[in-house]
Design a protein around this motif. Structure first.
Motif, short mmCIF file in Angstrom:
data_model
loop_
_atom_site.label_atom_id
_atom_site.label_comp_id
_atom_site.label_asym_id
_atom_site.label_seq_id
_atom_site.Cartn_x
_atom_site.Cartn_y
_atom_site.Cartn_z
N ILE A 1 54.77 44.15 57.55
CA ILE A 1 55.54 43.26 56.67
C ILE A 1 56.99 43.74 56.56
CG2 ILE A 1 55.78 42.47 54.28
CD1 ILE A 1 52.68 42.52 54.16
N PHE B 1 51.61 38.34 63.43
CA PHE B 1 50.52 38.08 62.50
C PHE B 1 49.49 37.11 63.08
CE2 PHE B 1 53.93 39.26 59.43
CZ PHE B 1 53.30 40.37 58.87
N LEU C 1 51.47 38.41 52.73
CA LEU C 1 52.15 38.20 54.01
C LEU C 1 53.40 37.38 53.78
CD1 LEU C 1 49.13 37.28 56.31
CD2 LEU C 1 50.20 39.51 56.03
N GLU D 1 51.65 33.32 56.36
CA GLU D 1 50.30 33.38 55.80
C GLU D 1 49.44 32.18 56.18
OE1 GLU D 1 48.18 34.91 51.73
OE2 GLU D 1 50.32 34.51 51.78
#
Length: 636
Positions: free
Chosen positions: A523, A535, A553, A558
């Protein structure tokens, strides 16, 4: 005085009398220490005590953290990437940084991007500082043309000023005392800092319109690589286009090692900018990345304001994008190129470099539509062979992001068949890495392994770690992550991918607590670089597990990570207790529940309980299906 005294000498011209006075002070007072700034033009430092500190230009320059604090205290705080851009463009020159707060206050110019607006502000402040410095110095006020001409050379010596009609020693000393030039390590020459040099060249374009065209590519007083340097550099380009990168790099080594003072006709002289640009590209393809980046930076500095300098900026932008260095890459892609003329193959190469860099940046930010438009634009033009592998890498990365791996593989295989000679050196590393990832996305682990089995290049480290994770070896994946975690040669892209994979491997091993530090690192790297795609470079199941660790995230990553996880096919690890494993072994051997209970010295009800647990873990409803599932899973 009882406390040590520090004497700071900045911007002073130390003649022999002053130097002698300093020596007397040192002899009389042992508590006195002298700090000599780079603007002090004297060799007096050589006679100073060993504990005396002599500051260099690097010591005096503002760092990113210092600039951040200064702008914040001045009431104009800026984001980290914004400050990175300022320091990169100014070289941290205090005189320029000091005037930026007032310049940053006005509103942006309508229709201009944020980076373009920042670059205009920084350049305007730099131009103002250099112009004022020259104007206020009586010895330089009437020597503007020699000053601008001197900025066109790679280094400044008295010999290079012989034809300008100025007093060379006084001219150089004056420039140094004003902080406009600084010593070149290892010789007696002086050089302009990049920011100052670019500023003077911008002014030269306006004030000396007839001069730059003649001097940019053939620099008076620059270093020449022999009378046939241009021909040999042409040979380097030809060898590179044939995929003979090692041979091309050897010629560059030879040209660099036998640099001599220019004495031939101007037509045969290869400028330092042109040589460094071609050598930089060659070293990169020959898998010598550190030398490549160094050469391209020299080409950018030496060719500032010229077509060669523009090409170097574009190539550096592409290298930065490939490394995952978003702010640096965005700075190169956003540079205003409206002044660029059509200078043949170089212009096409620079255009493709900028387009591929922009495509990689869009892919890294998960902006599929933007990336598609750019890739279509690249296909519509004639792609230079030089950037063949970069284009394929961008196309393959886009195929992974859009979950069309088969299409990406077909395109790459077709290109390799067309240009097998280019599938060598760094091109092979780049293409094989993306091919292996595409094969992993299709679930063909054996082909992926064959593509990178022999590669020890850092670029393939995340692919190796990802393959082990997807094939049920999280411990092996974690070991690779730990091995490369402290490697100083890891690029931000590799470091972030490995951090995500380290978190996934720890989760697969049932150690969620150990996964969080890896995810925190990923991150932090994402915030610094703008990278989001790593990711998504795990299976959907693992993406959901990472999202449940209580670590937030990046907002854009995300939801997208769950929707666009690249690797739907994997061999999941199924953990069985010793009793469950014994029951499964019994099923595989064709035994009944009663026989298994007798062999394990337990009751039949205990075996039935273990069977229900086993069926749930394997996702089946019968002993027969359990045996079939066990043959396709990795059991731990």
């Amino acid at each position: 005085m009882d406390t040590p005294v520090t004497l700071v000498l900045d911007g002073a011209r130390l003649d022999e009398d002053v130097a002698e006075g300093i020596g007397t002070l040192l002899a009389d007072d042992p508590t006195l220490r002298i700090v000599v700034a780079t603007r002090t033009t004297s060799s007096v430092g050589a006679d100073m005590p060993s504990d005396t500190r002599i500051l260099t230009s690097d010591d005096l320059a503002f760092t990113v953290d210092e600039t951040t604090a200064y702008l914040r205290d001045a009431g104009v705080p800026q984001e980290r990437w914004f400050v990175d851009r300022i320091v990169h463009r100014t070289g941290g020159l205090p005189a320029v940084i000091g005037r930026l707060p007032a310049a940053l206050s006005p509103a942006p110019i309508p229709g201009v991007t944020e980076l373009e607006h920042l670059d205009r502000i920084v350049d305007a402040v730099t131009d103002s500082v250099t112009a004022r410095t020259i104007k206020n110095e009586p010895l330089l006020a009437h020597l503007l043309r020699p000053v601008l001409m001197s900025a066109m050379t790679d280094s400044l010596t008295c010999a290079s000023l012989a034809e300008s009609g100025v007093d060379g020693p006084t001219f150089v000393t004056t420039l140094e005392s004003l902080g406009l030039v600084e010593p070149v390590p290892g010789n007696s020459a002086r050089a302009y800092p990049d920011a100052v040099r670019r500023s003077l060249l911008r002014r030269a374009v306006n004030d000396l319109p007839a001069e730059p065209t003649r001097t940019y590519l053939v620099v008076p007083g620059s270093l020449d690589r022999g009378s046939n340097g241009a021909a040999q550099l042409g040979q380097v380009v030809a060898l590179r286009r044939e995929g003979r990168f090692t041979e091309a790099a050897s010629i560059c080594d030879e040209l660099a090692s036998r640099a001599v003072s220019s004495s031939g006709a101007p037509e045969t002289v290869v400028s330092d900018a042109a040589f460094c640009f071609q050598a930089g590209l060659t070293y990169f393809f020959a898998v010598r990345p550190h030398e490549a980046m160094g050469m391209l930076r020299r080409a950018r500095a030496a060719g500032a304001g010229t077509p060669v300098g523009d090409d170097a900026v574009a190539a550096l932008g592409l290298m930065h994008a490939l490394r995952g260095e978003g702010p640096e890459a965005r700075g190169a892609v956003s540079t205003d190129r409206s002044h660029r003329g059509d200078h043949g193959a170089g212009a096409r190469l620079a255009h493709t470099a900028e387009r591929v860099a922009a495509a990689l940046l869009a892919i890294d930010r998960l902006e599929c539509d933007v990336a598609l438009d750019i890739l279509v634009d690249i296909e519509a033009c004639t792609t230079p062979d030089e950037l063949w592998a970069f284009v394929l890498y961008a196309q393959g990365s886009f195929a992974l992001l859009t979950r069309t791996p088969m299409e990406g593989l077909r395109r790459i295989k077709a290109e390799i068949r067309k240009h097998p000679e280019l599938h060598a050196g760094y091109n092979a590393v780049l293409v094989n890495a993306i091919r292996a990832d595409l094969e992993l996305a299709l679930g063909d682990f054996d082909r992926a392994q064959n593509l990178i089995a022999d590669s020890t290049h850092l670029f393939t480290a995340p692919v190796h770690a990802r393959m082990r994770l997807l094939t049920g070896d999280p411990a092996g994946s974690e070991a690779l992550v730990h091995h490369y975690r402290t490697d100083p040669n890891c690029t931000p892209r590799q470091a972030m991918e490995l951090a995500v994979l380290g978190a996934a491997a720890a989760c697969a091993l049932g150690r969620d607590t150990d996964a969080r530090p890896h995810l925190d690192r990923a991150i932090a790297l994402s915030q610094q670089t703008g990278l989001l795609r790593p990711f998504t470079m795990v299976s959907p199941l693992m993406a959901r597990h990472l999202g449940s660790l209580g670590v937030t995230l990046p907002t854009a990553a995300e939801p997208t990570a769950l929707d666009t996880a690249t690797y739907p096919k994997s061999k999941p690890v199924v953990r069985l207790t010793p009793r469950e494993r014994a029951v499964l072994d019994g099923l595989i051997a064709g035994r009944s529940a009663r026989t298994i209970a007798k062999a394990e010295f337990v009751s039949v009800n205990t075996v039935k309980t273990q069977l229900r647990s086993l069926y749930r873990k394997l996702g089946v409803n019968s002993g027969k299906d359990a045996v079939i599932a066990a043959r396709h899973l990795v059991l731990d």
